[in-house]
Design a protein around this motif. Structure first.
Motif, short mmCIF file in Angstrom:
data_model
loop_
_atom_site.label_atom_id
_atom_site.label_comp_id
_atom_site.label_asym_id
_atom_site.label_seq_id
_atom_site.Cartn_x
_atom_site.Cartn_y
_atom_site.Cartn_z
N LYS A 133 0.74 -1.21 -0.07
CA LYS A 133 -0.02 -0.10 0.04
C LYS A 133 1.03 1.24 -0.17
CE LYS A 133 -4.11 -1.99 2.28
NZ LYS A 133 -5.08 -2.09 3.36
N GLY A 134 2.22 1.21 0.35
CA GLY A 134 3.13 2.26 0.39
C GLY A 134 3.62 2.56 -0.74
N LEU A 135 3.38 1.57 -1.91
CA LEU A 135 4.25 1.97 -3.43
C LEU A 135 3.44 2.93 -4.20
CD1 LEU A 135 5.23 -1.75 -3.99
CD2 LEU A 135 6.63 0.10 -3.26
N VAL A 136 4.12 3.66 -5.05
CA VAL A 136 3.36 4.64 -5.70
C VAL A 136 2.38 3.95 -6.53
CG1 VAL A 136 3.74 6.33 -7.37
CG2 VAL A 136 5.18 6.65 -5.11
N ARG A 137 2.78 2.86 -7.26
CA ARG A 137 2.01 1.96 -8.30
C ARG A 137 0.64 1.58 -7.76
NH1 ARG A 137 6.28 -2.01 -7.70
NH2 ARG A 137 5.53 -3.71 -6.38
N SER A 138 0.48 1.54 -6.53
CA SER A 138 -0.77 1.43 -5.67
C SER A 138 -1.78 2.34 -5.67
CB SER A 138 -0.55 0.91 -4.21
OG SER A 138 -0.31 1.92 -3.43
N ILE A 139 -1.22 3.55 -5.85
CA ILE A 139 -2.16 4.71 -6.39
C ILE A 139 -2.68 4.71 -7.68
CG2 ILE A 139 -2.46 7.16 -6.29
CD1 ILE A 139 -0.25 7.32 -4.32
N GLY A 140 -3.92 4.84 -8.18
CA GLY A 140 -4.54 4.94 -9.35
C GLY A 140 -3.98 5.61 -10.44
N LEU A 141 -3.74 5.40 -11.53
CA LEU A 141 -3.02 6.23 -12.58
C LEU A 141 -3.76 7.50 -12.75
CD1 LEU A 141 -0.96 6.53 -14.70
CD2 LEU A 141 -2.83 5.76 -16.69
N THR A 142 -5.24 7.74 -12.81
CA THR A 142 -5.61 8.94 -12.94
C THR A 142 -5.36 9.68 -11.52
OG1 THR A 142 -7.70 8.11 -14.08
CG2 THR A 142 -7.82 10.21 -13.01
N ALA A 143 -5.34 9.17 -10.48
CA ALA A 143 -4.91 10.13 -9.20
C ALA A 143 -3.39 10.47 -9.37
CB ALA A 143 -5.31 9.09 -7.94
N ARG A 144 -2.69 9.80 -9.77
CA ARG A 144 -1.19 10.09 -9.74
C ARG A 144 -0.98 11.21 -10.80
NH1 ARG A 144 1.73 4.98 -12.18
NH2 ARG A 144 -0.18 3.93 -11.81
N MET A 145 -2.13 11.07 -11.95
CA MET A 145 -1.62 12.37 -12.77
C MET A 145 -2.09 13.59 -11.95
SD MET A 145 -3.09 10.78 -16.48
CE MET A 145 -2.66 12.12 -17.13
N ASN A 146 -3.13 13.58 -11.31
CA ASN A 146 -3.50 15.02 -10.67
C ASN A 146 -2.68 15.19 -9.79
OD1 ASN A 146 -6.11 15.10 -12.04
ND2 ASN A 146 -7.00 13.46 -10.75
N LEU A 147 -2.03 14.36 -8.90
CA LEU A 147 -0.82 14.53 -7.90
C LEU A 147 0.41 14.96 -8.57
CD1 LEU A 147 -1.32 11.40 -5.42
CD2 LEU A 147 -2.02 13.78 -5.09
N PHE A 148 0.55 14.68 -9.73
CA PHE A 148 1.83 14.99 -10.58
C PHE A 148 1.68 16.48 -10.88
CE2 PHE A 148 3.25 16.00 -14.94
CZ PHE A 148 4.66 15.70 -14.58
N ARG A 149 0.54 16.62 -11.39
CA ARG A 149 0.15 18.24 -11.76
C ARG A 149 0.20 19.18 -10.45
NH1 ARG A 149 -3.60 16.06 -15.74
NH2 ARG A 149 -5.15 15.60 -14.34
N LYS A 150 -0.14 18.74 -9.48
CA LYS A 150 -0.28 19.58 -8.38
C LYS A 150 1.25 19.85 -7.57
CE LYS A 150 -2.28 19.98 -3.72
NZ LYS A 150 -3.31 19.32 -2.65
N GLN A 151 1.90 18.47 -7.41
CA GLN A 151 3.16 18.57 -6.65
C GLN A 151 4.27 18.91 -7.45
OE1 GLN A 151 3.06 14.79 -4.55
NE2 GLN A 151 1.00 15.27 -3.79
N ALA A 152 4.34 18.22 -8.74
CA ALA A 152 5.56 18.42 -9.79
C ALA A 152 5.77 19.90 -10.26
CB ALA A 152 5.49 17.43 -10.62
N LEU A 153 4.51 20.13 -10.89
CA LEU A 153 4.30 21.28 -11.75
C LEU A 153 4.23 22.73 -11.10
CD1 LEU A 153 2.60 20.06 -14.63
CD2 LEU A 153 4.83 20.30 -14.31
N ARG A 154 3.56 22.59 -9.92
CA ARG A 154 3.17 23.92 -9.05
C ARG A 154 4.47 24.83 -8.79
NH1 ARG A 154 -0.94 25.55 -5.70
NH2 ARG A 154 -1.87 23.63 -5.65
N PRO A 155 5.61 24.33 -8.47
CA PRO A 155 6.58 25.28 -8.36
C PRO A 155 7.03 26.20 -9.53
CG PRO A 155 7.12 23.29 -7.33
CD PRO A 155 5.96 23.07 -8.09
#
Length: 495
Positions: A133-155
């Motif tokens: 459950k602690g592996l990134v791949r356990s998070i659904g792809l759509t959720a990962r994409m949204n987290l990516f936009r928020k966390q990687a691109l925000r700065p």
């Protein structure tokens, strides 16, 4: 102990690795113990990148509103180091506490730790999910994409926007790239539906990301409406084809159809700046596009450069394309694999690094984190070609004629506007037309008017009709400006 510094690899790089499901990558959770304008008390925030900042600044991935007076604009950071994470003090005026003790510079975090931004400030729980459950791949792809936009691109939102404005001004306002986006929009609609379900479950309201996504959703809805309007327009044009200014010679068109191809992205090979590799599948990530291409009788397969290297044409600050652009320009590599389909059933497979491409007019800039970004031009360099193993067929072309077309001369266009002409039965190129607007070349391109080709025609052939009634290629569909003006790269550029 090195000084803290915001890095490309810690944000964009780590985000892309999580997006492509990097093996063994883990994430952690920040539990908000105090309500704010951006987070509810008890809300859990999953972090998939290697570096985030906490504070009141809009660029911070964990943001607090202005009511928290003792929280600095950039207060603290959480940075991955080895297999763990550490808490780093950034603020020069307000303290950061870990389990009630002041952090002088940095301290390693443990599962269950409590972070507090200044005395009497907001508290966060640091939690590390265990096992699978602690592996990134356990998070659904759509959720990962949204987290990516928020966390990687925000700065980098501001710097990317500024750079985009500079590049767009350099090539002229109103120019639009003609990539076929029908497939991407369908994938985005599917991802959007999944995301709405995710939002309902997690009740992540008032978050700044949701505000951004709300705007995106409205934009997508507007785009869908416009596309439906365009579909109706294209259908009406096809019905009215026999009455256009230049009569349609279906026999001449039929001869050309087997050598006009539908081009679509198959997958991406991505090499991160640190050497880690991964693969992006359009059906899974929504990153992809389609266009047109054609085979000449000299054995060259031709299309537009922006059909081959889409990340170099990241107009309107497309997050996915901007991310790929940064990777490609900062020690990494992006290679797209494409498949071209003919109405005869023939398929041609190739990768972007096999094409001959003119990069002489590319522009470069540096954003505030020190990373480089490039921007290609929609001009007479918007072409790409490759030698293919073909012993028969191919379209006739005339390089000399392409540089000396007469004003008012009728042109025929074949391709796949808005993905039309592609179905379960195969591919069948769609007819379009245009009229030469100015004698000869204007700034290296053929300028057209009464232009009725659409997105998806990019890279397709443009013909004139010779004295015998034969269609002969004189150009490559590139871009348009406004409703009727088009730009066509002369076929003389293909040598």
């Amino acid at each position: 102990m090195a000084a803290y510094k915001q890095t490309l690899s810690g944000s964009i790089g780590a985000g892309m690795k999580s997006l492509i499901g990097g093996s063994g990558r883990r994430y952690y959770v920040l539990e908000h113990k105090v309500a704010s304008a951006y987070h509810k008390a008890g809300e859990s925030q999953r972090i998939i990148v290697d570096q985030i900042e906490l504070g009141r600044d809009p660029k911070c991935q964990v943001r607090f509103d202005e009511s928290f007076k003792t929280v600095s604009r950039r207060h603290a950071a959480i940075v991955k180091e080895g297999d763990g994470w550490k808490l780093v003090q950034i603020s020069q005026t307000n303290s950061t506490l870990l389990n009630g003790k002041r952090v002088e510079r940095e301290w390693f975090l443990q599962n269950g730790d409590e972070i507090q931004l200044s005395t009497n400030g907001p508290k966060l729980g640091f939690l590390v999910p265990q096992g699978e459950k602690g592996l990134v791949r356990s998070i659904g792809l759509t959720a990962r994409m949204n987290l990516f936009r928020k966390q990687a691109l925000r700065p980098y939102k501001t710097s990317i926007t500024v750079l985009a404005c500079i590049f767009i001004a350099a090539i002229g306002l109103g120019i639009w790239a003609l990539m076929g986006q029908n497939k991407v929009i369908a994938l985005q609609d599917k991802a959007l539906a999944e995301y709405k379900e995710l939002v309902a479950k997690e009740q992540a309201v008032k978050d700044s990301l949701l505000n951004n996504l709300k705007i995106t959703n409205e934009s997508l809805a507007a785009d869908n409406y416009r596309i439906k309007q365009r579909l109706r327009e294209v259908e009406s044009r096809r019905v009215a084809a026999p009455t256009v200014k230049a009569s349609v010679d279906n026999a001449a068109i039929d001869v050309c159809l087997p050598d006009v191809y539908y081009v679509v992205t198959d997958y991406f090979d991505v090499v991160m700046p640190d050497g880690e590799t991964g693969k992006l599948i359009p059906e899974e990530t929504g990153i992809g596009w389609s266009g047109s291409g054609f085979l000449l009788d000299n054995g060259k397969f031709v299309t537009a450069r922006h059909v081959v290297e889409g990340w170099n044409f990241w107009q309107d600050v497309n997050d996915n394309m901007a991310s790929l652009n940064k990777i490609a320009n900062n020690g990494g590599k992006v290679t797209v694999h494409l498949v071209a389909y003919s109405s005869t059933g023939k398929q041609i497979e190739f990768s972007s690094d096999q094409f001959t491409i003119d990069r002489s007019n590319d522009q470069f800039g540096t954003v505030e984190d020190g990373s480089k970004m490039s921007r290609a031009s929609l001009d007479d360099t918007d072409y790409a070609f490759i030698e293919v193993d073909s012993t028969d067929g191919g379209l006739a072309f005339d390089g000399e004629k392409s540089r000396n077309l007469a004003r008012g001369e009728a042109l025929t266009v074949l391709g796949f506007p808005l993905g039309l002409g592609v179905g379960a039965a195969g591919v069948d190129p769609v007819y379009g037309n245009a009229i030469v607007a100015s004698r000869g070349l204007q700034n290296g391109v053929i300028l057209t008017t009464d232009t009725n080709y659409e997105q998806g025609n990019s890279g397709g052939p443009v013909f004139y009709t010779d004295a015998s009634g034969r269609l002969v290629v004189v150009g490559i569909v590139s871009a348009g400006a406004g409703r009727n003006v088009g730009f066509v790269v002369p076929i003389s550029k293909i040598r």
